[in-house]
Design a protein around this motif. Structure first.
Motif, PDB file in Angstrom:
ATOM      1  N   ASN A  22     -23.668 -58.503 -37.440  1.00  0.00           N
ATOM      2  CA  ASN A  22     -22.769 -59.616 -37.769  1.00  0.00           C
ATOM      3  C   ASN A  22     -23.444 -60.987 -37.658  1.00  0.00           C
ATOM      4  OD1 ASN A  22     -19.851 -58.414 -38.070  1.00  0.00           O
ATOM      5  ND2 ASN A  22     -20.737 -57.367 -36.298  1.00  0.00           N
ATOM      6  N   LYS A  23     -24.768 -60.958 -37.444  1.00  0.00           N
ATOM      7  CA  LYS A  23     -25.569 -62.187 -37.390  1.00  0.00           C
ATOM      8  C   LYS A  23     -25.055 -63.167 -36.325  1.00  0.00           C
ATOM      9  CE  LYS A  23     -26.808 -61.806 -42.262  1.00  0.00           C
ATOM     10  NZ  LYS A  23     -26.812 -62.468 -43.595  1.00  0.00           N
ATOM     11  N   ILE A  24     -24.782 -62.622 -35.132  1.00  0.00           N
ATOM     12  CA  ILE A  24     -24.325 -63.435 -34.008  1.00  0.00           C
ATOM     13  C   ILE A  24     -25.509 -63.744 -33.098  1.00  0.00           C
ATOM     14  CG2 ILE A  24     -22.895 -63.430 -31.915  1.00  0.00           C
ATOM     15  CD1 ILE A  24     -20.888 -61.700 -33.415  1.00  0.00           C
ATOM     16  N   GLN A  25     -25.720 -65.019 -32.795  1.00  0.00           N
ATOM     17  CA  GLN A  25     -26.762 -65.445 -31.867  1.00  0.00           C
ATOM     18  C   GLN A  25     -26.178 -65.434 -30.447  1.00  0.00           C
ATOM     19  OE1 GLN A  25     -29.909 -65.938 -32.914  1.00  0.00           O
ATOM     20  NE2 GLN A  25     -29.231 -65.512 -35.015  1.00  0.00           N
ATOM     21  N   ILE A  26     -26.327 -64.320 -29.750  1.00  0.00           N
ATOM     22  CA  ILE A  26     -25.664 -64.144 -28.448  1.00  0.00           C
ATOM     23  C   ILE A  26     -26.078 -65.230 -27.464  1.00  0.00           C
ATOM     24  CG2 ILE A  26     -25.235 -62.557 -26.549  1.00  0.00           C
ATOM     25  CD1 ILE A  26     -26.050 -60.266 -28.407  1.00  0.00           C
ATOM     26  N   ARG A  27     -27.372 -65.471 -27.352  1.00  0.00           N
ATOM     27  CA  ARG A  27     -27.874 -66.408 -26.355  1.00  0.00           C
ATOM     28  C   ARG A  27     -27.336 -67.830 -26.592  1.00  0.00           C
ATOM     29  NH1 ARG A  27     -32.051 -65.595 -22.980  1.00  0.00           N
ATOM     30  NH2 ARG A  27     -32.823 -63.842 -24.223  1.00  0.00           N
ATOM     31  N   GLU A  28     -27.179 -68.215 -27.823  1.00  0.00           N
ATOM     32  CA  GLU A  28     -26.712 -69.559 -28.140  1.00  0.00           C
ATOM     33  C   GLU A  28     -25.185 -69.669 -28.091  1.00  0.00           C
ATOM     34  OE1 GLU A  28     -29.008 -67.951 -29.946  1.00  0.00           O
ATOM     35  OE2 GLU A  28     -30.752 -69.147 -29.285  1.00  0.00           O
ATOM     36  N   GLN A  29     -24.485 -68.642 -28.544  1.00  0.00           N
ATOM     37  CA  GLN A  29     -23.036 -68.736 -28.705  1.00  0.00           C
ATOM     38  C   GLN A  29     -22.239 -68.362 -27.455  1.00  0.00           C
ATOM     39  OE1 GLN A  29     -21.619 -66.752 -32.274  1.00  0.00           O
ATOM     40  NE2 GLN A  29     -23.405 -67.405 -33.463  1.00  0.00           N
ATOM     41  N   LEU A  30     -22.741 -67.440 -26.668  1.00  0.00           N
ATOM     42  CA  LEU A  30     -21.945 -66.933 -25.538  1.00  0.00           C
ATOM     43  C   LEU A  30     -21.665 -67.988 -24.470  1.00  0.00           C
ATOM     44  CD1 LEU A  30     -20.494 -64.453 -24.504  1.00  0.00           C
ATOM     45  CD2 LEU A  30     -22.592 -63.726 -23.366  1.00  0.00           C
ATOM     46  N   PRO A  31     -22.636 -68.805 -24.037  1.00  0.00           N
ATOM     47  CA  PRO A  31     -22.317 -69.835 -23.025  1.00  0.00           C
ATOM     48  C   PRO A  31     -21.212 -70.789 -23.472  1.00  0.00           C
ATOM     49  CG  PRO A  31     -24.685 -69.562 -23.222  1.00  0.00           C
ATOM     50  CD  PRO A  31     -24.073 -68.796 -24.347  1.00  0.00           C
ATOM     51  N   GLY A  32     -21.228 -71.167 -24.761  1.00  0.00           N
ATOM     52  CA  GLY A  32     -20.181 -72.044 -25.269  1.00  0.00           C
ATOM     53  C   GLY A  32     -18.822 -71.371 -25.243  1.00  0.00           C
ATOM     54  N   TYR A  33     -18.797 -70.077 -25.543  1.00  0.00           N
ATOM     55  CA  TYR A  33     -17.528 -69.337 -25.547  1.00  0.00           C
ATOM     56  C   TYR A  33     -16.978 -69.168 -24.137  1.00  0.00           C
ATOM     57  CZ  TYR A  33     -14.221 -65.527 -26.380  1.00  0.00           C
ATOM     58  OH  TYR A  33     -13.100 -64.753 -26.432  1.00  0.00           O
ATOM     59  N   LEU A  34     -17.859 -68.892 -23.168  1.00  0.00           N
ATOM     60  CA  LEU A  34     -17.432 -68.707 -21.782  1.00  0.00           C
ATOM     61  C   LEU A  34     -17.280 -70.040 -21.045  1.00  0.00           C
ATOM     62  CD1 LEU A  34     -19.625 -65.630 -20.713  1.00  0.00           C
ATOM     63  CD2 LEU A  34     -17.277 -65.637 -21.593  1.00  0.00           C
ATOM     64  N   ASP A  35     -17.649 -71.113 -21.697  1.00  0.00           N
ATOM     65  CA  ASP A  35     -17.558 -72.452 -21.113  1.00  0.00           C
ATOM     66  C   ASP A  35     -18.365 -72.547 -19.816  1.00  0.00           C
ATOM     67  OD1 ASP A  35     -16.747 -75.087 -21.048  1.00  0.00           O
ATOM     68  OD2 ASP A  35     -14.942 -74.673 -19.868  1.00  0.00           O
ATOM     69  N   GLY A  36     -19.581 -72.015 -19.860  1.00  0.00           N
ATOM     70  CA  GLY A  36     -20.455 -72.071 -18.694  1.00  0.00           C
ATOM     71  C   GLY A  36     -21.764 -71.346 -18.953  1.00  0.00           C
ATOM     72  N   ALA A  37     -22.748 -71.636 -18.111  1.00  0.00           N
ATOM     73  CA  ALA A  37     -24.063 -70.994 -18.255  1.00  0.00           C
ATOM     74  C   ALA A  37     -23.942 -69.489 -18.056  1.00  0.00           C
ATOM     75  CB  ALA A  37     -25.034 -71.589 -17.234  1.00  0.00           C
ATOM     76  N   ALA A  38     -24.707 -68.746 -18.839  1.00  0.00           N
ATOM     77  CA  ALA A  38     -24.652 -67.281 -18.766  1.00  0.00           C
ATOM     78  C   ALA A  38     -26.062 -66.707 -18.734  1.00  0.00           C
ATOM     79  CB  ALA A  38     -23.882 -66.728 -19.961  1.00  0.00           C
ATOM     80  N   GLN A  39     -26.249 -65.691 -17.898  1.00  0.00           N
ATOM     81  CA  GLN A  39     -27.503 -64.940 -17.857  1.00  0.00           C
ATOM     82  C   GLN A  39     -27.275 -63.602 -18.541  1.00  0.00           C
ATOM     83  OE1 GLN A  39     -28.936 -64.610 -13.835  1.00  0.00           O
ATOM     84  NE2 GLN A  39     -29.683 -66.729 -13.767  1.00  0.00           N
TER      85      GLN A  39
END
Length: 234
Positions: free
Chosen positions: A41-58
């Protein structure tokens, strides 16, 4: 990213932060199915996930997940390359690798002490994760990452926790003792009431009342009869 979807995610994140002490950076465990869906689905997990969770993600995975992707060959080669970019968390299957789903389940045992999120497209794994309270679940629908709403298990856990906090432990013990005392008092009261009950009607109350003698109430006679005076004829 839609405003409604962002609000939905923020509300769910608030639930996990408040009730299960999730803090940044959020630890997200991904399996091969999630990596494959992101690639498709051409999703950039590293770039998009922190914005979705509203916080830094490892973003992290396990050796078992990578081994599983390697064993599946060219079909999942792209997913394997994505997974290899993430941090590898130590699992207990160093010598004998297990399936990715089994490995991820082992990482959230004992109450999920490391506060992992689970990111997967595996429905069977998702159902098993939902049986454990306090584990956020991520999946992909079409070209969108979605944070699943809290499971009934998580909601029930929080409700019980709130109830326990409202009533301190010493008060619970006092309530138990009072209930026991109340039960004993009721039993004694029942016994006392049983003792007071008569076996039948009072036999004296069944006797007919005697009718009063009409002569009663008159002055008693002295026993002396009045003598008549006789007149003498002179």
């Amino acid at each position: 990213m839609g405003v409604t979807r962002q609000k939905h995610a923020k509300k769910i994140m608030g639930f996990y932060k408040h009730n299960f002490q999730f803090r940044e950076p959020f630890q997200v465990l991904l399996d091969g199915t999630f990596c494959q869906a992101a690639l498709r689905n051409k999703i950039q997990i590293r770039e998009q996930l922190p914005g979705y969770l509203d916080g830094a993600a490892q973003l992290c995975t396990t050796r078992c997940v990578i081994k599983e992707l390697e064993s599946l060959g060219k079909a999942l080669y792209g997913a394997k390359l994505i997974a290899q970019r993430f941090q590898v968390r130590n699992c207990s299957h160093h010598k004998n690798p297990v399936s990715g789903s089994t490995c991820l389940l082992s990482m959230i045992e004992d109450g999920n002490p490391h506060h992992f999120f689970i990111a997967t497209q595996d429905q069977e794994l998702s159902n098993k994760v939902k049986r454990k309270p306090g584990i956020p679940l991520l999946f992909i629908i079409q070209n969108t990452m979605v944070l699943d709403k809290p499971s009934p298990k998580s909601l029930a856990f929080v409700q019980k926790l709130q109830t326990d906090q409202l009533v301190p432990e010493y008060q619970k013990q006092s309530i138990v003792e009072l209930k026991e005392k109340e039960g004993l008092v009721k039993q004694e009261g029942e016994k006392r009431r049983k003792r007071k009950r008569a076996g039948g009607p009072n036999p004296l109350s069944c006797l007919k009342k005697k009718k009063k003698n009409p002569e009663e109430g008159q002055e008693p006679s002295t026993g002396k009869k009045k003598r008549r005076k006789r007149k003498r004829n002179r």
